[in-house]
Design a protein around this motif. Structure first.
Motif, PDB file in Angstrom:
ATOM      1  N   ILE A  28      38.582  11.723  50.475  1.00  0.00           N
ATOM      2  CA  ILE A  28      39.469  11.368  51.590  1.00  0.00           C
ATOM      3  C   ILE A  28      40.798  12.098  51.471  1.00  0.00           C
ATOM      4  O   ILE A  28      41.207  12.822  52.370  1.00  0.00           O
ATOM      5  CB  ILE A  28      39.703   9.847  51.632  1.00  0.00           C
ATOM      6  N   GLY A  29      41.480  11.937  50.338  1.00  0.00           N
ATOM      7  CA  GLY A  29      42.744  12.623  50.119  1.00  0.00           C
ATOM      8  C   GLY A  29      43.753  11.727  49.432  1.00  0.00           C
ATOM      9  O   GLY A  29      43.664  10.496  49.504  1.00  0.00           O
ATOM     10  N   ASN A  30      44.715  12.339  48.772  1.00  0.00           N
ATOM     11  CA  ASN A  30      45.796  11.603  48.137  1.00  0.00           C
ATOM     12  C   ASN A  30      46.945  12.566  47.885  1.00  0.00           C
ATOM     13  O   ASN A  30      46.749  13.784  47.845  1.00  0.00           O
ATOM     14  CB  ASN A  30      45.351  10.947  46.829  1.00  0.00           C
ATOM     15  N   THR A  31      48.124  12.038  47.697  1.00  0.00           N
ATOM     16  CA  THR A  31      49.286  12.879  47.445  1.00  0.00           C
ATOM     17  C   THR A  31      49.470  13.079  45.945  1.00  0.00           C
ATOM     18  O   THR A  31      49.138  12.211  45.143  1.00  0.00           O
ATOM     19  CB  THR A  31      50.560  12.231  48.021  1.00  0.00           C
ATOM     20  N   GLY A  32      49.980  14.246  45.574  1.00  0.00           N
ATOM     21  CA  GLY A  32      50.300  14.538  44.187  1.00  0.00           C
ATOM     22  C   GLY A  32      49.113  14.722  43.275  1.00  0.00           C
ATOM     23  O   GLY A  32      49.249  14.638  42.056  1.00  0.00           O
ATOM     24  N   GLN A  33      47.939  15.002  43.849  1.00  0.00           N
ATOM     25  CA  GLN A  33      46.730  15.118  43.037  1.00  0.00           C
ATOM     26  C   GLN A  33      45.861  16.304  43.470  1.00  0.00           C
ATOM     27  O   GLN A  33      44.641  16.204  43.501  1.00  0.00           O
ATOM     28  CB  GLN A  33      45.910  13.828  43.102  1.00  0.00           C
TER      29      GLN A  33
ATOM     30  N   ARG B 101      31.959  17.929  66.863  1.00  0.00           N
ATOM     31  CA  ARG B 101      32.153  18.367  68.252  1.00  0.00           C
ATOM     32  C   ARG B 101      32.095  19.888  68.262  1.00  0.00           C
ATOM     33  O   ARG B 101      32.597  20.535  67.348  1.00  0.00           O
ATOM     34  CB  ARG B 101      33.514  17.884  68.769  1.00  0.00           C
ATOM     35  N   GLY B 102      31.484  20.461  69.277  1.00  0.00           N
ATOM     36  CA  GLY B 102      31.408  21.905  69.391  1.00  0.00           C
ATOM     37  C   GLY B 102      31.752  22.365  70.795  1.00  0.00           C
ATOM     38  O   GLY B 102      31.601  21.597  71.763  1.00  0.00           O
ATOM     39  N   VAL B 103      32.233  23.560  70.922  1.00  0.00           N
ATOM     40  CA  VAL B 103      32.499  24.162  72.230  1.00  0.00           C
ATOM     41  C   VAL B 103      31.911  25.578  72.241  1.00  0.00           C
ATOM     42  O   VAL B 103      31.801  26.219  71.188  1.00  0.00           O
ATOM     43  CB  VAL B 103      34.012  24.215  72.553  1.00  0.00           C
ATOM     44  N   HIS B 104      31.538  26.036  73.425  1.00  0.00           N
ATOM     45  CA  HIS B 104      30.900  27.341  73.567  1.00  0.00           C
ATOM     46  C   HIS B 104      31.531  28.080  74.735  1.00  0.00           C
ATOM     47  O   HIS B 104      31.860  27.479  75.768  1.00  0.00           O
ATOM     48  CB  HIS B 104      29.394  27.171  73.812  1.00  0.00           C
ATOM     49  N   ARG B 105      31.691  29.366  74.576  1.00  0.00           N
ATOM     50  CA  ARG B 105      32.219  30.208  75.645  1.00  0.00           C
ATOM     51  C   ARG B 105      31.416  31.503  75.649  1.00  0.00           C
ATOM     52  O   ARG B 105      31.386  32.227  74.654  1.00  0.00           O
ATOM     53  CB  ARG B 105      33.703  30.489  75.409  1.00  0.00           C
TER      54      ARG B 105
ATOM     55  N   ASP C 182      40.656  15.658  70.054  1.00  0.00           N
ATOM     56  CA  ASP C 182      40.363  14.237  69.806  1.00  0.00           C
ATOM     57  C   ASP C 182      39.443  14.029  68.612  1.00  0.00           C
ATOM     58  O   ASP C 182      39.275  12.892  68.145  1.00  0.00           O
ATOM     59  CB  ASP C 182      39.730  13.596  71.047  1.00  0.00           C
ATOM     60  N   HIS C 183      38.842  15.106  68.132  1.00  0.00           N
ATOM     61  CA  HIS C 183      37.911  14.995  67.003  1.00  0.00           C
ATOM     62  C   HIS C 183      38.489  15.563  65.709  1.00  0.00           C
ATOM     63  O   HIS C 183      37.787  15.611  64.694  1.00  0.00           O
ATOM     64  CB  HIS C 183      36.594  15.697  67.347  1.00  0.00           C
ATOM     65  N   LEU C 184      39.740  15.989  65.730  1.00  0.00           N
ATOM     66  CA  LEU C 184      40.359  16.469  64.502  1.00  0.00           C
ATOM     67  C   LEU C 184      40.544  15.313  63.532  1.00  0.00           C
ATOM     68  O   LEU C 184      40.887  14.198  63.930  1.00  0.00           O
ATOM     69  CB  LEU C 184      41.716  17.120  64.807  1.00  0.00           C
ATOM     70  N   ALA C 185      40.312  15.578  62.246  1.00  0.00           N
ATOM     71  CA  ALA C 185      40.428  14.524  61.236  1.00  0.00           C
ATOM     72  C   ALA C 185      41.895  14.205  60.982  1.00  0.00           C
ATOM     73  O   ALA C 185      42.725  15.111  60.865  1.00  0.00           O
ATOM     74  CB  ALA C 185      39.768  14.968  59.937  1.00  0.00           C
ATOM     75  N   PRO C 186      42.244  12.928  60.894  1.00  0.00           N
ATOM     76  CA  PRO C 186      43.625  12.568  60.573  1.00  0.00           C
ATOM     77  C   PRO C 186      43.945  12.913  59.124  1.00  0.00           C
ATOM     78  O   PRO C 186      43.048  13.061  58.288  1.00  0.00           O
ATOM     79  CB  PRO C 186      43.658  11.057  60.797  1.00  0.00           C
ATOM     80  N   LEU C 187      45.218  13.032  58.831  1.00  0.00           N
ATOM     81  CA  LEU C 187      45.662  13.364  57.481  1.00  0.00           C
ATOM     82  C   LEU C 187      45.760  12.072  56.663  1.00  0.00           C
ATOM     83  O   LEU C 187      46.840  11.644  56.242  1.00  0.00           O
ATOM     84  CB  LEU C 187      47.011  14.089  57.542  1.00  0.00           C
ATOM     85  N   ASP C 188      44.595  11.461  56.438  1.00  0.00           N
ATOM     86  CA  ASP C 188      44.534  10.179  55.738  1.00  0.00           C
ATOM     87  C   ASP C 188      44.647  10.361  54.237  1.00  0.00           C
ATOM     88  O   ASP C 188      44.291  11.399  53.686  1.00  0.00           O
ATOM     89  CB  ASP C 188      43.199   9.472  56.027  1.00  0.00           C
ATOM     90  N   ARG C 189      45.115   9.303  53.581  1.00  0.00           N
ATOM     91  CA  ARG C 189      45.005   9.156  52.136  1.00  0.00           C
ATOM     92  C   ARG C 189      44.002   8.037  51.869  1.00  0.00           C
ATOM     93  O   ARG C 189      43.673   7.249  52.760  1.00  0.00           O
ATOM     94  CB  ARG C 189      46.341   8.781  51.509  1.00  0.00           C
TER      95      ARG C 189
END
Length: 304
Positions: free
Chosen positions: A157-162, A264-268, A287-294
């Motif tokens: 997930i994530g954490n600070t200082g590690q 999510r995917g997009v095509h052009r 809307d599908h970008l992951a939040p910067l969670d810890r």
């Protein structure tokens, strides 16, 4: 008969905390255990001592089990081979590897030194590879074996200082999946646990602000022994169809984690330019970008 009757288990970092509890639980489940621990400080610096590992062996023996001590480091390939050889010399085989050994050298990224990075990577990620690889030939020949690796929500997930610890722990999850893919044809399984517990590894968490003190208080309620049943299960034949997975144990809760997949995917048809990515792709994907969670943001409720 216990779930691990007749098995030989190698548990690294078994001189205390989660590693000791897993070693004790596997012995109670019938396994003969190699207790590996260098007896170093939390940071890995300073003198080492055989005492922590000796204490774990003594407890196992007092309870009627069999254990043998190894004080080799997991962070060197030749030493890892000697750790596995200890199991073969003492018990004639090896069936289970629990990669639990670890150190901490927490530091905010822009202040992290190369030594702080390398030391943590060497013990956690390289050590997990070295020990797992040293056992792999024996697992392949006997067409059976189980790996249980310790990952962490700091990496998942994530954490600070590690940055060092998080990178190593996420790398261990990928290593475990690769082992599961490569060695499944030999009857070998590989899974991860992201443990929650108050232990030597978590005792370094700062407790200065009211928020930090509250978080530490919650962790202190979660004993390291809570992770041992899951490790025993994953090492046993009851989990013979479970491989390549990531689990978490949090007090009386168990979780299984998903693996990264496209959401999510997009095509052009004309392809993309930096401008069309900014003008069309990003709005569709935002809307599908992951939040910067810890980790504490995701596991925000009290353990139950």
């Amino acid at each position: 008969m216990g779930m691990l009757e007749g098995k030989v288990a190698l548990v690294t970092g078994a001189g205390g905390g989660i590693g000791r509890e897993i070693a004790l639980a596997m012995a109670l489940a019938g396994a003969r255990v190699v207790v590996n621990d260098v007896g170093a400080s939390l940071s890995g610096r300073g003198e080492t001592s055989a005492t922590p590992g000796e204490q774990t062996c003594r407890i196992i023996e007092q309870r009627g089990g069999e254990a043998v001590l190894s004080t080799e480091t997991v962070a060197e390939w030749v030493a890892a081979q000697r750790i596995v050889a200890t199991a073969l010399d003492a018990f004639g085989r090896i069936d289970i590897v629990v990669n639990n050994a670890g150190i901490l050298r927490d530091q905010i990224f822009h202040k992290m030194s190369p030594d702080e990075w390398l030391s943590v990577i060497n013990v956690h990620l390289n050590g997990s590879f070295f020990v797992a690889r040293a056992a792999a030939e024996h697992f392949r020949r006997q067409e059976s074996g189980a790996y249980v690796h310790m990952t962490s929500t700091s990496g998942l997930i994530g954490n600070t200082g590690q940055a060092n610890y998080a990178a190593a722990k996420l790398g261990i999850a990928a290593l475990s999946k690769s082992i599961a893919l490569d060695m499944g044809r030999f009857g070998v399984r590989s899974n991860c646990i992201a443990p929650f517990a108050w232990s030597r590894m978590t005792s370094a968490i700062p407790a200065e602000t009211d928020e930090q003190k509250a978080r530490v208080s919650k962790l202190q309620a979660m004993g390291p022994e809570k992770n041992a049943p899951l490790a025993v299960f994953l090492a046993s034949e009851a989990a013979r169809d479970v491989t390549g997975q990531i689990f978490a144990s949090r007090h009386n809760e168990l979780f299984v984690f998903n693996h990264p997949r496209p959401v999510r995917g997009v095509h052009r048809a004309e392809g993309w330019t930096p401008e069309t990515i900014a003008g069309h792709a990003l709005p569709a994907l935002r809307d599908h970008l992951a939040p910067l969670d810890r980790s504490p943001d995701v596991f925000s409720w009290d353990p139950v």
